[in-house]
Design a protein around this motif. Structure first.
Motif, PDB file in Angstrom:
ATOM      1  N   LYS A 271       0.764  -1.226  -0.149  1.00 16.47           N
ATOM      2  CA  LYS A 271      -0.058   0.038   0.080  1.00 16.47           C
ATOM      3  C   LYS A 271       0.818   1.429   0.071  1.00 16.47           C
ATOM      4  CE  LYS A 271      -3.829   2.328   2.228  1.00 16.47           C
ATOM      5  NZ  LYS A 271      -4.839   2.133   3.455  1.00 16.47           N
ATOM      6  N   GLY A 272       0.691   2.080  -0.854  1.00 19.08           N
ATOM      7  CA  GLY A 272       1.408   3.386  -0.942  1.00 19.08           C
ATOM      8  C   GLY A 272       2.404   3.392  -1.697  1.00 19.08           C
ATOM      9  N   GLU A 273       2.941   2.294  -2.552  1.00 15.57           N
ATOM     10  CA  GLU A 273       4.130   2.231  -3.252  1.00 15.57           C
ATOM     11  C   GLU A 273       3.735   1.708  -4.627  1.00 15.57           C
ATOM     12  OE1 GLU A 273       7.825   0.640  -1.801  1.00 15.57           O
ATOM     13  OE2 GLU A 273       7.151   1.008   0.479  1.00 15.57           O
ATOM     14  N   PRO A 274       4.523   1.840  -5.712  1.00 16.39           N
ATOM     15  CA  PRO A 274       4.569   1.452  -6.943  1.00 16.39           C
ATOM     16  C   PRO A 274       4.469  -0.001  -6.782  1.00 16.39           C
ATOM     17  CG  PRO A 274       5.844   3.155  -7.019  1.00 16.39           C
ATOM     18  CD  PRO A 274       5.838   2.718  -5.609  1.00 16.39           C
ATOM     19  N   ALA A 275       3.999  -1.034  -7.797  1.00 17.41           N
ATOM     20  CA  ALA A 275       3.836  -2.339  -7.913  1.00 17.41           C
ATOM     21  C   ALA A 275       5.464  -2.917  -8.076  1.00 17.41           C
ATOM     22  CB  ALA A 275       3.129  -2.858  -9.000  1.00 17.41           C
ATOM     23  N   PHE A 276       5.751  -3.844  -7.309  1.00 17.59           N
ATOM     24  CA  PHE A 276       7.083  -4.644  -7.404  1.00 17.59           C
ATOM     25  C   PHE A 276       7.399  -5.696  -8.660  1.00 17.59           C
ATOM     26  CE2 PHE A 276       6.270  -3.544  -3.080  1.00 17.59           C
ATOM     27  CZ  PHE A 276       7.551  -2.775  -2.772  1.00 17.59           C
ATOM     28  N   ALA A 277       6.121  -6.375  -8.907  1.00 19.70           N
ATOM     29  CA  ALA A 277       6.128  -7.412  -9.797  1.00 19.70           C
ATOM     30  C   ALA A 277       4.921  -7.773 -10.612  1.00 19.70           C
ATOM     31  CB  ALA A 277       6.986  -8.573  -9.372  1.00 19.70           C
ATOM     32  N   ILE A 278       4.876  -8.459 -11.567  1.00 21.85           N
ATOM     33  CA  ILE A 278       3.574  -9.146 -11.907  1.00 21.85           C
ATOM     34  C   ILE A 278       3.872 -10.455 -12.593  1.00 21.85           C
ATOM     35  CG2 ILE A 278       2.451  -6.868 -12.472  1.00 21.85           C
ATOM     36  CD1 ILE A 278       2.935  -7.470 -15.330  1.00 21.85           C
ATOM     37  N   VAL A 279       2.928 -11.372 -12.575  1.00 17.82           N
ATOM     38  CA  VAL A 279       2.962 -12.599 -12.947  1.00 17.82           C
ATOM     39  C   VAL A 279       2.023 -12.734 -14.429  1.00 17.82           C
ATOM     40  CG1 VAL A 279       2.664 -15.019 -12.955  1.00 17.82           C
ATOM     41  CG2 VAL A 279       3.980 -14.000 -11.213  1.00 17.82           C
ATOM     42  N   MET A 280       2.449 -13.176 -15.426  1.00 17.39           N
ATOM     43  CA  MET A 280       1.552 -13.577 -16.610  1.00 17.39           C
ATOM     44  C   MET A 280       1.482 -15.025 -16.647  1.00 17.39           C
ATOM     45  SD  MET A 280       0.517 -10.633 -18.663  1.00 17.39           S
ATOM     46  CE  MET A 280       0.465 -11.257 -20.134  1.00 17.39           C
ATOM     47  N   PRO A 331      10.508   0.541 -12.263  1.00 17.01           N
ATOM     48  CA  PRO A 331      10.526  -0.598 -13.042  1.00 17.01           C
ATOM     49  C   PRO A 331       9.842  -1.691 -12.352  1.00 17.01           C
ATOM     50  CG  PRO A 331      12.606  -0.478 -12.159  1.00 17.01           C
ATOM     51  CD  PRO A 331      11.896   0.865 -11.652  1.00 17.01           C
ATOM     52  N   VAL A 332       9.008  -2.639 -13.115  1.00 21.45           N
ATOM     53  CA  VAL A 332       8.173  -3.795 -12.567  1.00 21.45           C
ATOM     54  C   VAL A 332       8.828  -5.030 -13.011  1.00 21.45           C
ATOM     55  CG1 VAL A 332       5.987  -4.741 -12.486  1.00 21.45           C
ATOM     56  CG2 VAL A 332       6.122  -2.423 -12.362  1.00 21.45           C
ATOM     57  N   ARG A 333       9.208  -6.092 -12.202  1.00 23.75           N
ATOM     58  CA  ARG A 333       9.703  -7.398 -12.717  1.00 23.75           C
ATOM     59  C   ARG A 333       8.439  -8.138 -13.353  1.00 23.75           C
ATOM     60  NH1 ARG A 333      11.835  -6.532  -7.472  1.00 23.75           N
ATOM     61  NH2 ARG A 333      10.410  -7.739  -6.604  1.00 23.75           N
ATOM     62  N   VAL A 334       8.855  -8.731 -14.375  1.00 20.35           N
ATOM     63  CA  VAL A 334       7.752  -9.521 -14.996  1.00 20.35           C
ATOM     64  C   VAL A 334       8.114 -11.022 -15.245  1.00 20.35           C
ATOM     65  CG1 VAL A 334       6.544  -9.979 -17.302  1.00 20.35           C
ATOM     66  CG2 VAL A 334       7.075  -7.614 -16.477  1.00 20.35           C
ATOM     67  N   LEU A 352      12.986  -6.307 -16.548  1.00 20.95           N
ATOM     68  CA  LEU A 352      12.058  -5.207 -15.835  1.00 20.95           C
ATOM     69  C   LEU A 352      11.314  -4.445 -16.974  1.00 20.95           C
ATOM     70  CD1 LEU A 352      15.112  -3.446 -13.743  1.00 20.95           C
ATOM     71  CD2 LEU A 352      13.144  -5.105 -12.963  1.00 20.95           C
ATOM     72  N   TYR A 353       9.993  -4.138 -16.779  1.00 24.29           N
ATOM     73  CA  TYR A 353       9.340  -3.293 -17.529  1.00 24.29           C
ATOM     74  C   TYR A 353       8.794  -2.044 -17.097  1.00 24.29           C
ATOM     75  CZ  TYR A 353       8.830  -7.691 -20.553  1.00 24.29           C
ATOM     76  OH  TYR A 353       8.960  -8.622 -21.288  1.00 24.29           O
ATOM     77  N   LEU A 354       8.259  -1.376 -17.797  1.00 24.09           N
ATOM     78  CA  LEU A 354       7.910  -0.166 -17.367  1.00 24.09           C
ATOM     79  C   LEU A 354       6.156   0.017 -17.684  1.00 24.09           C
ATOM     80  CD1 LEU A 354      10.201   2.897 -18.379  1.00 24.09           C
ATOM     81  CD2 LEU A 354       9.831   1.598 -16.079  1.00 24.09           C
ATOM     82  N   VAL A 355       5.271   0.425 -16.710  1.00 27.34           N
ATOM     83  CA  VAL A 355       4.072   0.610 -17.045  1.00 27.34           C
ATOM     84  C   VAL A 355       3.860   1.855 -17.705  1.00 27.34           C
ATOM     85  CG1 VAL A 355       1.686   0.381 -16.108  1.00 27.34           C
ATOM     86  CG2 VAL A 355       3.483  -0.629 -14.854  1.00 27.34           C
ATOM     87  N   ALA A 356       3.406   1.928 -18.806  1.00 33.02           N
ATOM     88  CA  ALA A 356       3.178   3.098 -19.815  1.00 33.02           C
ATOM     89  C   ALA A 356       1.760   3.737 -19.547  1.00 33.02           C
ATOM     90  CB  ALA A 356       3.499   2.727 -21.204  1.00 33.02           C
ATOM     91  N   ALA A 357       0.855   2.933 -19.716  1.00 35.17           N
ATOM     92  CA  ALA A 357      -0.610   3.544 -19.648  1.00 35.17           C
ATOM     93  C   ALA A 357      -1.499   2.619 -18.883  1.00 35.17           C
ATOM     94  CB  ALA A 357      -0.936   4.038 -21.181  1.00 35.17           C
ATOM     95  N   HIS A 358      -2.847   3.194 -18.805  1.00 37.13           N
ATOM     96  CA  HIS A 358      -3.962   2.169 -18.278  1.00 37.13           C
ATOM     97  C   HIS A 358      -5.210   2.765 -18.965  1.00 37.13           C
ATOM     98  CE1 HIS A 358      -5.171   5.306 -15.547  1.00 37.13           C
ATOM     99  NE2 HIS A 358      -4.009   5.519 -15.232  1.00 37.13           N
ATOM    100  N   LYS A 359      -6.086   1.854 -18.868  1.00 39.81           N
ATOM    101  CA  LYS A 359      -7.432   2.183 -19.606  1.00 39.81           C
ATOM    102  C   LYS A 359      -8.345   1.281 -19.027  1.00 39.81           C
ATOM    103  CE  LYS A 359      -6.949  -0.957 -23.708  1.00 39.81           C
ATOM    104  NZ  LYS A 359      -7.056  -0.815 -25.145  1.00 39.81           N
TER     105      LYS A 359
END
Length: 773
Positions: A271-280, A331-334, A352-359
């Motif tokens: 809470k309060g911080e950017p995301a650290f990682a995601i899993v696809m 950066p987010v670990r993928v 490492l990836y960057l989150v560029a946009a959301h919709k």
């Protein structure tokens, strides 16, 4: 000893054999009892035996043990590569009789091995480790008596999914001898490796206080045990000691190392911080993973069977963390999930990836879901060299087969650790003189078998291509292989069309030759039609990359991605963009030191490279006589070297059937019309061809095929079939690609197909389809 070996070799049905090959080389008149208390002196009285060559005919053998104290001639163990069906092999104490090179060959050939003992086998630089980690069935590996494993070597071996017992010489901090201070500073990583090394015995012991019903997921159990004493740190960016492209067995391993600590959720956040990682991992049908740029679905709103039953909201902690990643550019670990060869669930670190946009848009199930756009290619400024992509996008082709757009090497190139480098930081490829000198040096040592010829291409290629035989005395590489039910005259019809009544021995050719006049005229007409639809000569304009920040290859000459509509290379002197000078890889010919070698008596000849091949490396083309499909149909019952150039015909048929997505088609590639649409050409390499004809099939290949327009082969009827490394391939590993047989395509013509020719596949892969053609 010779009589014993001859007797064993005569028992062709043996499935289990234990020997202690050696000959007494001491003084026969001496009192041997004086050596009873001095074992080293006693051992010196025994000489080596070339035992392995005598056993190559025992193809039914499943277990082979050389008792401790065996003495083998240096490199003799290489002959064991003929025994591809072995599941247990013990060579403990064989010393120079094995060595690093033979161990690599053994691991590359015996894909069914479950137990491998290489104690005291003089493995030297441990090059064989890269081939050993490909043994997906291996449950026990013994490497004691060789040099201690370095950290990077241990990390490779720990990925083996079925490993139960691993023995090795351990240096300080689990063999960390390469100065990886950041790795040694992580006690959670060290503790994790200790536990993983003992798996599964430790999991079943009382040391892990977990009910038996929960022992089905040892990775999660390990995380529960270790997080108390070694709580993983929550940090952005790379985790020290973890490399891009590394695979992990289960979510628990990710959690133990602090890579992704959420065991059940796809987004790691606080809470309060950017995301650290995601899993696809395919949990949301709204994910759109197209490789370099992909849309990742947010968290929440799912019901049973992964169905979206309500709207997702920006206010949930995980979604809010990804929104914050957009503004902070943290950066987010993928990680991408995939299924391994043995059916295990693996998670690959993509960097490492960057989150560029959301919709926010409607879900395929109806309710609103949130999608976050993850960009890697043009919006990755700030993290160069810290990411990779291994995802693929499949689209259907004829008969249910799939052609893949596969992302390969990274833009920018660069050498792998340990590779020679040129002035600009690029890998320095070996010269012809260096390759020739290395061939003669290996031939003099005899450790690589017998040198049949120093260059099968007879100077036609830029580098010499030697032929090695460490299996038997049959060196008939210059004769076409006689197919089952056929004869060595396969391809004789094509030879007759070229004006040769009986046909010569196999002749090497580095480029296409026309086997009949009609084929030549069709190729000319198709090239004229192609030039009319695309009059330019710039390959980057054809692929739409003339104004792009990257081309078809990186600066190291590695292919960045396969392209279903073909890659076009630039003519010499083309300068439409800064990438044109790199867009001539296939045109420049073979650039890595390839070798033809005898794999086994059953398999025959194969191809390997004497240097490591990086992912995206161009291996060679498949060339030979170019004939019409009508002429090829007369040869199909006996010619094993026919390659149909019908790739684009299948694409057009799939497009007409609505089975090709629009993104796959290149608007500059026009379909042929009239007579040209109804015909295709075929490569016949039975009598004339290049090194490509010797590459074997595998249902789990390390190479793939890409169509390339280059030189005088620039049309939908005549183009180059290029073989490209689809993974990093260690030196001396057999190179293979998928011949493309599918049950549906072969059986549509009848129970045995049009020609009645059936050949059983012997690749030994866990994914073997049991049919070659």
């Amino acid at each position: 000893m010779a009589a014993i070996l001859a007797g064993a070799a005569a028992c062709s049905g043996l499935t289990k054999l234990e020997l202690q090959p050696r000959v007494f080389a001491g003084d026969p008149e001496a009192d041997h009892n004086v050596y009873d208390d001095v074992q080293e002196s006693w051992a010196e009285q025994w000489g080596p035996v070339a035992a392995c060559h005598s056993l190559t005919g025992l193809t039914s053998l499943k277990e082979l043990t050389f008792s401790h104290g065996s003495r083998l001639v240096p490199g003799d163990a290489l002959a064991l590569t003929a025994l591809t069906g072995l599941t247990r092999l013990v060579l403990a104490g064989a010393g120079a009789g094995v060595g690093d090179f033979a161990a690599t060959g053994i691991a590359s050939s015996m894909r069914q091995l479950r137990h491998l003992d290489l104690q005291e086998c003089e493995l030297g630089d441990m090059v064989c480790r890269a081939a050993i980690v490909q043994l997906t069935q291996l449950t026990e590996l013994q490497l004691e008596g060789n040099r201690p494993l370095a950290e990077r070597e241990f990390l490779m071996l720990k990925e083996m999914p079925k490993m139960k017992k691993l023995g090795f010489e351990c240096g300080p901090q689990l063999g960390v001898t390469d100065g990886c201070a950041a790795q040694r500073a992580k006690p959670d990583m060290i503790a994790y490796k200790e536990l993983r090394r003992a798996k599964p015995d430790m999991i079943a012991s009382k040391e892990l206080r977990v009910p038996p019903a929960e022992r089905a997921k040892p990775d999660m159990i390990a995380y529960k045990e270790l997080r108390v004493d070694f709580p993983p740190r929550e940090v952005h960016g790379h985790i020290p000691g973890v490399t891009v492209g590394q695979a992990f067995l289960g979510r628990g391993e990710l959690a133990i190392l602090g890579l992704h600590t959420q065991m059940m959720r796809g987004i790691m956040s606080r809470k309060g911080e950017p995301a650290f990682a995601i899993v696809m991992s395919g949990g949301y049908k709204d994910d759109a993973d197209t490789g370099g740029t992909f849309w990742y679905t947010g968290q929440g709103g799912q019901g049973k069977n992964n169905t979206q039953i309500k709207d997702q909201e920006y206010t949930t902690p995980d979604n809010a963390a990804l929104v914050q990643s957009v503004s902070s550019r943290a950066p987010v670990r993928v990680f991408r999930g995939k299924v391994g060869e043995a059916g295990e669930r693996l998670y690959v670190y993509e960097g490492l990836y960057l989150v560029a946009a959301h919709k926010r848009e409607p879900s395929k199930d109806g309710p609103q879901v949130i999608k976050f756009q993850m960009v890697i290619k043009f919006q990755m400024v700030g993290v160069p060299g810290h990411h990779a992509v291994s995802s693929t996008v499949d689209f259907k082709c004829l008969h249910g087969a799939h052609y893949q757009t596969v992302l390969l090497a990274r833009a920018g190139g660069g050498a792998k650790p340990g590779r020679k480098r040129g002035r600009a930081g690029e890998p320095r490829l070996a010269s012809a003189g260096e390759v020739a000198a290395a061939i003669q040096q290996r031939a003099a040592s005899g450790s690589h078998g017998r040198l049949v010829t120093a260059d099968v291409s007879q100077g036609q290629e830029k580098l010499p291509i030697p032929v090695w035989n460490a299996v038997d005395d049959d060196d008939s590489i210059l004769q076409p292989m006689a197919p089952p039910g056929g004869s060595a005259a396969a391809g004789g019809a094509a030879a007759a069309a070229a004006g040769e009544e009986d046909g010569p021995e196999f002749a090497y050719t580095h480029d296409y030759k026309f086997g009949e006049e009609e084929a030549k005229q069709l190729a000319i007409a198709a090239e004229q039609a192609f030039a009319a639809s695309f009059p330019g000569s710039c390959g980057l304009q054809y692929t739409g990359k003339a104004a792009s920040s990257e081309g078809n290859y990186n600066e190291a000459g590695l292919m960045l991605a396969t392209q279903p509509c073909g890659i076009m290379e630039c003519d010499e002197g083309c300068a439409c963009s800064s990438h044109c000078k790199f867009n001539r890889v296939v045109s420049d010919g073979i650039r890595y030191p390839l070798e033809v070698f005898k794999v086994s008596r059953k398999v025959g000849w194969g191809v390997r490279c004497s240097e490591d091949l990086p992912i995206g490396a161009f291996v060679c083309c498949y060339v030979g006589l170019v004939i019409t499909d009508e002429w090829a149909d007369r040869l199909r019952s006996e010619d094993l070297y026919l390659f149909d150039l019908n790739h684009f015909h299948l694409m057009w048929d799939a497009e007409a059937a609505g089975e090709m997505p629009d993104v796959a088609m290149n608007p500059r590639l026009h379909a042929l019309q009239g007579e040209l649409r109804g015909k295709h050409l075929v490569i016949d390499a039975a009598r004339q061809g290049n090194v490509g004809r010797f590459l074997n099939h595998s249902c789990s290949p390390n190479c793939l095929v890409q169509t390339v327009f280059a030189g005088n082969a620039r049309s939908q009827l005549l183009y180059y079939i290029c073989i490209v490394a689809q993974q990093d391939i260690p030196a001396f590993t057999q190179l293979t690609y998928d011949y493309g047989w599918t049950q549906s395509s072969s059986e549509q013509a009848g129970d045995k197909g049009d020609d009645g020719l059936r050949i059983r596949c012997q690749c030994g892969s866990a994914q073997c389809r049991n049919r070659l053609i």
